[in-house]
Design a protein around this motif. Structure first.
Motif, PDB file in Angstrom:
ATOM      1  N   ALA A  81       1.882   2.619   2.649  1.00 55.76           N
ATOM      2  CA  ALA A  81       1.739   3.194   3.988  1.00 55.76           C
ATOM      3  C   ALA A  81       2.873   2.695   4.874  1.00 55.76           C
ATOM      4  CB  ALA A  81       0.388   2.797   4.583  1.00 55.76           C
ATOM      5  N   ASP A  84       0.263  14.154   9.536  1.00 58.33           N
ATOM      6  CA  ASP A  84      -0.353  12.931  10.048  1.00 58.33           C
ATOM      7  C   ASP A  84       0.352  11.699   9.495  1.00 58.33           C
ATOM      8  OD1 ASP A  84      -3.609  14.495   9.609  1.00 58.33           O
ATOM      9  OD2 ASP A  84      -2.215  14.598  11.315  1.00 58.33           O
ATOM     10  N   TYR A  85       0.080  10.555  10.126  1.00 54.65           N
ATOM     11  CA  TYR A  85       0.706   9.296   9.715  1.00 54.65           C
ATOM     12  C   TYR A  85      -0.370   8.248   9.456  1.00 54.65           C
ATOM     13  CZ  TYR A  85       4.710  11.440  12.147  1.00 54.65           C
ATOM     14  OH  TYR A  85       5.693  12.293  12.569  1.00 54.65           O
ATOM     15  N   ILE A  86      -0.151   7.432   8.421  1.00 53.16           N
ATOM     16  CA  ILE A  86      -1.028   6.294   8.180  1.00 53.16           C
ATOM     17  C   ILE A  86      -0.177   5.044   8.057  1.00 53.16           C
ATOM     18  CG2 ILE A  86      -1.059   6.871   5.717  1.00 53.16           C
ATOM     19  CD1 ILE A  86      -3.661   5.245   5.517  1.00 53.16           C
ATOM     20  N   SER A  87      -0.639   3.959   8.656  1.00 48.52           N
ATOM     21  CA  SER A  87       0.096   2.694   8.577  1.00 48.52           C
ATOM     22  C   SER A  87      -0.880   1.547   8.374  1.00 48.52           C
ATOM     23  CB  SER A  87       0.899   2.455   9.863  1.00 48.52           C
ATOM     24  OG  SER A  87       0.017   2.271  10.968  1.00 48.52           O
ATOM     25  N   VAL A 102      -6.009   3.067   1.295  1.00 46.68           N
ATOM     26  CA  VAL A 102      -4.900   3.921   1.728  1.00 46.68           C
ATOM     27  C   VAL A 102      -4.881   5.219   0.926  1.00 46.68           C
ATOM     28  CG1 VAL A 102      -2.383   4.117   1.777  1.00 46.68           C
ATOM     29  CG2 VAL A 102      -3.479   2.034   2.601  1.00 46.68           C
ATOM     30  N   ARG A 103      -5.138   5.123  -0.369  1.00 40.83           N
ATOM     31  CA  ARG A 103      -5.155   6.334  -1.196  1.00 40.83           C
ATOM     32  C   ARG A 103      -6.223   7.315  -0.706  1.00 40.83           C
ATOM     33  NH1 ARG A 103      -7.940   8.475  -5.075  1.00 40.83           N
ATOM     34  NH2 ARG A 103      -9.392   6.707  -5.162  1.00 40.83           N
ATOM     35  N   LYS A 131      -5.137   8.846   2.725  1.00 44.21           N
ATOM     36  CA  LYS A 131      -4.083   9.851   2.565  1.00 44.21           C
ATOM     37  C   LYS A 131      -4.662  11.167   2.066  1.00 44.21           C
ATOM     38  CE  LYS A 131       0.020   6.976   1.737  1.00 44.21           C
ATOM     39  NZ  LYS A 131       1.055   6.575   0.734  1.00 44.21           N
ATOM     40  N   SER A 143      -0.372  16.829   6.129  1.00 42.29           N
ATOM     41  CA  SER A 143       1.001  16.394   5.862  1.00 42.29           C
ATOM     42  C   SER A 143       1.706  15.941   7.135  1.00 42.29           C
ATOM     43  CB  SER A 143       1.793  17.524   5.198  1.00 42.29           C
ATOM     44  OG  SER A 143       1.835  18.667   6.050  1.00 42.29           O
ATOM     45  N   THR A 169       0.796  -1.229   0.000  1.00 38.07           N
ATOM     46  CA  THR A 169       0.000   0.000   0.000  1.00 38.07           C
ATOM     47  C   THR A 169       0.828   1.279   0.000  1.00 38.07           C
ATOM     48  OG1 THR A 169      -0.092   0.066   2.420  1.00 38.07           O
ATOM     49  CG2 THR A 169      -1.806  -1.202   1.273  1.00 38.07           C
ATOM     50  N   LEU A 182      -5.921  13.296   4.982  1.00 39.21           N
ATOM     51  CA  LEU A 182      -5.044  13.621   6.106  1.00 39.21           C
ATOM     52  C   LEU A 182      -4.177  14.837   5.819  1.00 39.21           C
ATOM     53  CD1 LEU A 182      -3.819  10.054   7.148  1.00 39.21           C
ATOM     54  CD2 LEU A 182      -5.739  11.370   8.085  1.00 39.21           C
ATOM     55  N   ILE A 222      -3.857   5.250  12.266  1.00 39.73           N
ATOM     56  CA  ILE A 222      -3.564   6.621  11.856  1.00 39.73           C
ATOM     57  C   ILE A 222      -3.217   7.428  13.099  1.00 39.73           C
ATOM     58  CG2 ILE A 222      -4.523   8.695  10.769  1.00 39.73           C
ATOM     59  CD1 ILE A 222      -6.528   6.707   9.373  1.00 39.73           C
TER      60      ILE A 222
END
Length: 570
Positions: free
Chosen positions: A172, A237-240, A226-227, A230, A235, A170, A233, A249
């Motif tokens: 992420a 922030d975090y996504i995993s 995930v797209r 993102k 800049s 992904t 969110l 997140i």
């Protein structure tokens, strides 16, 4: 056969002119250099000379030079510092020292500091000088090439390190990547007195998508999810992707209300825009979402997820495709628990733990040298650590509870005199799941070296212990001793002792209790004692309950011991 000198020229090819600069105030030596080098046809040399170090440095600022020939005795500078000055000023130019000092110590030090060679005046001929100059040029060229390759390799390693933090499907962050981000953001939140929000997203009925449409379609759904996330969110922030169809997140500097609004936007974005497959079919996907505030006292991803999943389950139970936010802290009350789920909640909140301590003695003089701190609960039926830790393992909250117990035991150890050792127990899984810097933050800032000891039970080490090396080394660097506990329990692995190199080996009580009546036990203990000597580790005998066993241990020169005979936990 061509000699090395001829091979050098052949390697360079053609008629070569090498530009030399010499810094030397002895005109006779300079004239001699020019004379012998003028006899060389290929390569030929163009030589500029300067009598003072400053004159040479001024010239090098504007003149291109292939090699610098340097004397160490100049009017304005003498000794090795002469070379250091010019090398610092023009590090890209290869320097050969030509000195009247026949001193091996100075020569070696010069080469160590970057000189290409060191020749003594009057002890070289034209061929040796030319070869030295050519070699200096070639070494410098190879060093530059090596530096370029090293920089490229370093850049490649950085890219590989970055890839090790990314979920390849992904794009992420993966679990390791989000753990690094979580650790960093928790520290910043504490520093700035701000909140760190976490959102857990779980796709509804994702298993059915894989089973009915195949894993290829499932992969498309994950990447599209995930797209979409993102796109919603900031800049900062975090996504995993933390496994399967679960996403974590992190939202720094975000209030509960803001986080809930973002989570709701995510839910709508995921559910309102069907994913179009290559077959032309549209696939509607929904997600259940939980919102929680990250707790500095629970800094690992596993601890955060354990807290968030209980919130997420509320979204699932109320019909899926919903957002549930956690408001306030859950207060566990063992008096009103109605089932195991309530017990687990009580264990998680950490309010019902206490520490007891058992004394450790020097058996050679019966002197008290420290205590082992042990965790207990006040929950009826779960007072014994074997019982409540087993319950925690089954409920997947072992790391969270073990971390809480460590803090409770450290807090209890503050009352001890400074000269006594403090032994604390920690599960191997906790050492992996909790970043070491967070484990260390629980210890006193002014602790004396070797005051604290972390005990790792050998029976809990699964497979090769290499996965513990990084954490063990980090703890040891901070002055914390490492003990391997329960050695001789029944499945002792020499690899754990050799690889982790413990400061202390603690013999399991099964090897100690009844040793006065059992020759086999005595032989087994003797072998462990021999291993301890080889590893230069101290040995502590646990479970000493009978005077006759204590007598045998003293006779076998077992230095330290603990057990009910010497003192019960209290």
């Amino acid at each position: 056969m061509a000699n090395l000198y001829e091979e050098d020229l052949k390697h360079r090819g053609g008629d070569t002119v090498i530009k030399l600069a010499t810094i030397d105030d002895n005109l006779r030596d300079v004239d001699y250099l020019k004379h012998i080098l003028a006899q060389s046809a290929n390569p030929s040399f163009r030589i500029d000379s300067y009598p003072r170090l400053q004159d040479g440095m001024d010239a090098l600022s504007s003149e291109k030079v292939d090699v610098l020939l340097l004397d160490l005795s100049l009017p304005d500078s003498k000794g090795l510092k002469t070379f250091i000055k010019i090398h610092s000023y023009a590090p890209e130019i290869p320097i050969v020292i030509l000195s009247g000092m026949d001193d091996d110590t100075i020569a070696l030090e010069a080469v160590r500091n970057g000189a290409q060679d060191y020749l003594v005046k009057g002890q070289f001929d034209r061929k040796l000088l030319v070869r030295t100059i050519l070699y200096a040029i070639e070494r410098c060229r190879l060093n530059k090439k090596l530096e370029s390759v090293t920089n490229e390799l370093r850049s490649t390693n950085e890219r590989l390190k970055s890839l090790s933090l990314i979920d390849t499907l992904t794009g992420a962050l993966n679990r390791r990547g989000i753990q690094i981000a979580l650790s960093r953001e928790i520290q910043w939140a504490l520093r700035d007195l701000t909140k760190l929000l976490a959102i857990v997203v779980n796709l509804d009925d994702f298993r059915k998508i894989n089973e009915t449409l195949g894993h290829v379609v499932g992969d498309v759904v994950l990447k599209e999810t995930v797209r979409k996330i993102k796109a919603c969110l900031r800049s900062t922030d975090y996504i995993s992707r933390i496994g399967g169809d679960d996403f974590l997140i992190l939202l720094p500097k975000t209030s509960q209300e803001e986080g809930t609004m973002i989570a709701e936007r995510l839910r709508l974005l995921i559910s309102d825009a069907p994913i179009e497959l290559t077959s032309g079919r549209e696939l509607k996907v929904t997600a259940s979402i939980g919102v929680v505030t990250a707790n500095p006292e629970a800094p690992s991803v596993d601890e955060l997820l354990e807290h968030a999943r209980s919130i997420l389950s509320a979204s699932k139970k109320t019909g899926k495709n919903k957002v549930t936010a956690h408001h306030g802290d859950h207060e566990g009350n063992p008096g009103t628990s109605s089932g195991f789920s309530d017990i687990y909640d009580v264990l998680k909140n950490g309010r019902h733990f206490r520490a007891v301590k058992q004394p450790i003695f020097d058996l050679s003089n019966d002197k008290l040298i420290g205590y082992e701190f042990l965790s207990r609960t006040t929950i009826p039926g779960f007072e014994n650590p074997e019982v409540f830790f087993r319950a925690c393992l089954e409920a997947n909250i072992l790391t969270l509870v073990d971390h809480r117990c460590l803090k409770v035991c450290i807090e209890a150890s503050h009352s001890l005199p400074a000269d006594l050792h403090r032994h604390l127990n920690l599960f191997p899984s906790t050492m992996i799941d909790i970043p070491v810097e967070h484990l260390l933050s629980a210890f006193p800032k002014d602790m004396n070296g070797n005051t604290y000891c972390i005990e790792i039970s050998e029976q809990q080490i699964i497979g090769s212990p290499s996965y513990l090396l990084q954490a063990v080394d980090a703890l040891r660097r901070e002055g914390i001793l490492i003990a391997i506990d329960d050695v001789g329990f029944g499945r002792t692995c020499l690899e754990s002792l050799v690889m982790l190199e413990p400061n202390i080996i603690k013999i399991d009580k099964n090897c100690i209790n009844g040793i006065a009546d059992n020759i086999i036990q005595a032989k087994q203990l003797k072998r462990i004692l021999d291993i301890g000597k080889v590893l230069e580790a101290e040995v502590v005998a646990e479970g000493i309950e009978r005077p006759e066993d204590l007598k045998v241990l003293k006779k076998m020169d077992v230095r330290y011991g603990q057990g009910y005979l010497l003192g019960r936990p209290g």
